[in-house]
Scaffold this motif. Structure first.
Motif, PDB file in Angstrom:
ATOM      1  N   ALA A  91      18.896 -14.284 -10.029  1.00  0.00           N
ATOM      2  CA  ALA A  91      17.825 -14.438  -9.290  1.00  0.00           C
ATOM      3  C   ALA A  91      17.291 -13.066  -9.924  1.00  0.00           C
ATOM      4  N   VAL A  92      15.761 -13.595  -9.208  1.00  0.00           N
ATOM      5  CA  VAL A  92      15.049 -12.278  -9.539  1.00  0.00           C
ATOM      6  C   VAL A  92      15.668 -11.000  -8.391  1.00  0.00           C
ATOM      7  N   TYR A  93      16.173 -10.125  -8.518  1.00  0.00           N
ATOM      8  CA  TYR A  93      16.522  -8.945  -8.026  1.00  0.00           C
ATOM      9  C   TYR A  93      15.719  -7.327  -7.272  1.00  0.00           C
ATOM     10  N   TYR A  94      15.791  -7.257  -6.385  1.00  0.00           N
ATOM     11  CA  TYR A  94      14.446  -6.697  -5.845  1.00  0.00           C
ATOM     12  C   TYR A  94      15.461  -5.111  -5.387  1.00  0.00           C
ATOM     13  N   CYS A  95      14.946  -3.734  -5.790  1.00  0.00           N
ATOM     14  CA  CYS A  95      15.040  -2.834  -5.256  1.00  0.00           C
ATOM     15  C   CYS A  95      14.494  -2.372  -4.611  1.00  0.00           C
ATOM     16  N   ASN A  96      15.229  -1.690  -2.570  1.00  0.00           N
ATOM     17  CA  ASN A  96      13.770  -1.415  -2.013  1.00  0.00           C
ATOM     18  C   ASN A  96      14.370   0.291  -1.552  1.00  0.00           C
ATOM     19  N   ALA A  97      13.568   0.663  -0.900  1.00  0.00           N
ATOM     20  CA  ALA A  97      13.808   1.749  -0.729  1.00  0.00           C
ATOM     21  C   ALA A  97      13.180   2.671   0.498  1.00  0.00           C
ATOM     22  N   ASP A  98      13.868   3.143   1.991  1.00  0.00           N
ATOM     23  CA  ASP A  98      13.499   3.537   2.812  1.00  0.00           C
ATOM     24  C   ASP A  98      13.351   5.485   2.246  1.00  0.00           C
ATOM     25  N   VAL A  99      12.185   5.941   2.609  1.00  0.00           N
ATOM     26  CA  VAL A  99      11.960   7.184   1.939  1.00  0.00           C
ATOM     27  C   VAL A  99      10.945   7.504   2.982  1.00  0.00           C
ATOM     28  N   ARG A 100      11.546   8.506   3.010  1.00  0.00           N
ATOM     29  CA  ARG A 100      10.783   9.731   4.259  1.00  0.00           C
ATOM     30  C   ARG A 100       9.883  10.608   3.287  1.00  0.00           C
ATOM     31  N   ILE A 101       8.368  10.945   3.749  1.00  0.00           N
ATOM     32  CA  ILE A 101       7.309  11.158   3.062  1.00  0.00           C
ATOM     33  C   ILE A 101       7.071  12.172   4.315  1.00  0.00           C
ATOM     34  N   ILE A 102       6.889  13.861   4.672  1.00  0.00           N
ATOM     35  CA  ILE A 102       7.327  14.927   5.094  1.00  0.00           C
ATOM     36  C   ILE A 102       7.605  14.123   6.508  1.00  0.00           C
ATOM     37  N   ILE A 103       7.193  13.364   7.631  1.00  0.00           N
ATOM     38  CA  ILE A 103       7.778  12.738   8.611  1.00  0.00           C
ATOM     39  C   ILE A 103       7.483  11.789   9.158  1.00  0.00           C
ATOM     40  N   THR A 104       7.332  10.749   7.807  1.00  0.00           N
ATOM     41  CA  THR A 104       6.934   9.585   8.112  1.00  0.00           C
ATOM     42  C   THR A 104       8.147   8.578   7.305  1.00  0.00           C
ATOM     43  N   ASN A 105       8.930   7.393   7.980  1.00  0.00           N
ATOM     44  CA  ASN A 105       9.685   6.492   7.140  1.00  0.00           C
ATOM     45  C   ASN A 105       8.732   5.703   6.429  1.00  0.00           C
ATOM     46  N   TYR A 106       8.538   5.021   5.314  1.00  0.00           N
ATOM     47  CA  TYR A 106       7.916   4.273   4.470  1.00  0.00           C
ATOM     48  C   TYR A 106       9.219   3.248   4.039  1.00  0.00           C
ATOM     49  N   ASN A 107       8.904   2.292   4.090  1.00  0.00           N
ATOM     50  CA  ASN A 107      10.043   1.323   3.344  1.00  0.00           C
ATOM     51  C   ASN A 107       8.855   0.582   1.702  1.00  0.00           C
ATOM     52  N   TYR A 108       9.840   0.659   0.387  1.00  0.00           N
ATOM     53  CA  TYR A 108       9.296   0.259  -0.513  1.00  0.00           C
ATOM     54  C   TYR A 108      10.033  -1.053  -1.465  1.00  0.00           C
ATOM     55  N   TRP A 109       9.289  -1.334  -2.673  1.00  0.00           N
ATOM     56  CA  TRP A 109      10.410  -2.232  -2.912  1.00  0.00           C
ATOM     57  C   TRP A 109       9.357  -2.408  -4.342  1.00  0.00           C
ATOM     58  N   GLY A 110      10.730  -1.854  -5.599  1.00  0.00           N
ATOM     59  CA  GLY A 110      10.687  -3.092  -6.504  1.00  0.00           C
ATOM     60  C   GLY A 110       9.442  -3.782  -7.471  1.00  0.00           C
ATOM     61  N   GLN A 111       9.008  -4.243  -8.267  1.00  0.00           N
ATOM     62  CA  GLN A 111       8.666  -5.241  -9.226  1.00  0.00           C
ATOM     63  C   GLN A 111       9.889  -6.244  -8.793  1.00  0.00           C
ATOM     64  N   GLY A 112      10.902  -6.277  -9.280  1.00  0.00           N
ATOM     65  CA  GLY A 112      11.986  -7.057  -9.654  1.00  0.00           C
ATOM     66  C   GLY A 112      12.183  -6.888 -11.116  1.00  0.00           C
ATOM     67  N   THR A 113      13.676  -7.347 -11.466  1.00  0.00           N
ATOM     68  CA  THR A 113      13.901  -7.234 -12.267  1.00  0.00           C
ATOM     69  C   THR A 113      15.296  -8.763 -12.493  1.00  0.00           C
ATOM     70  N   GLN A 114      14.445 -10.255 -13.230  1.00  0.00           N
ATOM     71  CA  GLN A 114      15.363 -11.145 -13.819  1.00  0.00           C
ATOM     72  C   GLN A 114      16.757 -11.154 -13.919  1.00  0.00           C
ATOM     73  N   VAL A 115      17.044 -11.818 -13.539  1.00  0.00           N
ATOM     74  CA  VAL A 115      19.314 -12.072 -13.574  1.00  0.00           C
ATOM     75  C   VAL A 115      19.404 -12.894 -13.922  1.00  0.00           C
ATOM     76  N   THR A 116      19.556 -13.708 -15.191  1.00  0.00           N
ATOM     77  CA  THR A 116      19.734 -14.790 -14.804  1.00  0.00           C
ATOM     78  C   THR A 116      21.512 -15.320 -16.236  1.00  0.00           C
ATOM     79  N   VAL A 117      22.234 -16.007 -15.261  1.00  0.00           N
ATOM     80  CA  VAL A 117      23.322 -15.905 -15.670  1.00  0.00           C
ATOM     81  C   VAL A 117      24.246 -17.431 -16.277  1.00  0.00           C
ATOM     82  N   SER A 118      23.987 -17.849 -17.264  1.00  0.00           N
ATOM     83  CA  SER A 118      24.476 -18.916 -17.821  1.00  0.00           C
ATOM     84  C   SER A 118      24.999 -18.999 -19.716  1.00  0.00           C
ATOM     85  N   SER A 119      25.514 -19.753 -20.370  1.00  0.00           N
ATOM     86  CA  SER A 119      25.867 -19.857 -21.177  1.00  0.00           C
ATOM     87  C   SER A 119      25.377 -20.831 -22.596  1.00  0.00           C
TER      88      SER A 119
END
Length: 119
Positions: A91-119
């Protein structure tokens, strides 16, 4: 602005291991929960693992005992150690973070990284 940059994806044979990293940078006061999600072709994005700022974790049933999530708060980085990989982990694996900037929380996503499991 906050950026999440992932690394560590690639092609691995069944039974192999990979370690994903995700580093957050920018105007960060603190980071609450961080997590990894994945999306396979034709499927919805799903939670793989998450970790709170205090270190509490939770995992999808499909990866319990095989994957380990951890974080380095000093580096604003979250990791996902993936062992005993299976083709269904592909799958494509995405990082996610809930970040506090001053007094507000924001949610961010990474761009994704491909993981392929195959012989």
């Amino acid at each position: 602005q906050v950026q999440l940059v992932e690394s560590g994806g690639g092609l691995v044979q069944p039974g192999g291991s990979l370690r994903l990293s995700c580093a957050a940078s920018g105007r960060i006061f603190s980071i609450n929960a961080m997590g990894w999600y994945r999306q396979a072709p034709g499927k919805q994005r799903e939670l793989v693992a998450a970790i709170t700022s205090g270190g509490s974790t939770n995992y999808a049933d499909s990866v319990k005992g095989r994957f380990t999530i951890s974080r380095d708060n000093a580096k604003n980085t979250v990791y996902l150690q993936m062992n005993s990989l299976k083709p269904e982990d592909t799958a494509v694996y995405y990082c996610n973070a809930d970040v506090r900037i001053i007094i507000t929380n924001y949610n961010y996503w990474g761009q994704g990284t491909q993981v392929t499991v195959s012989s």
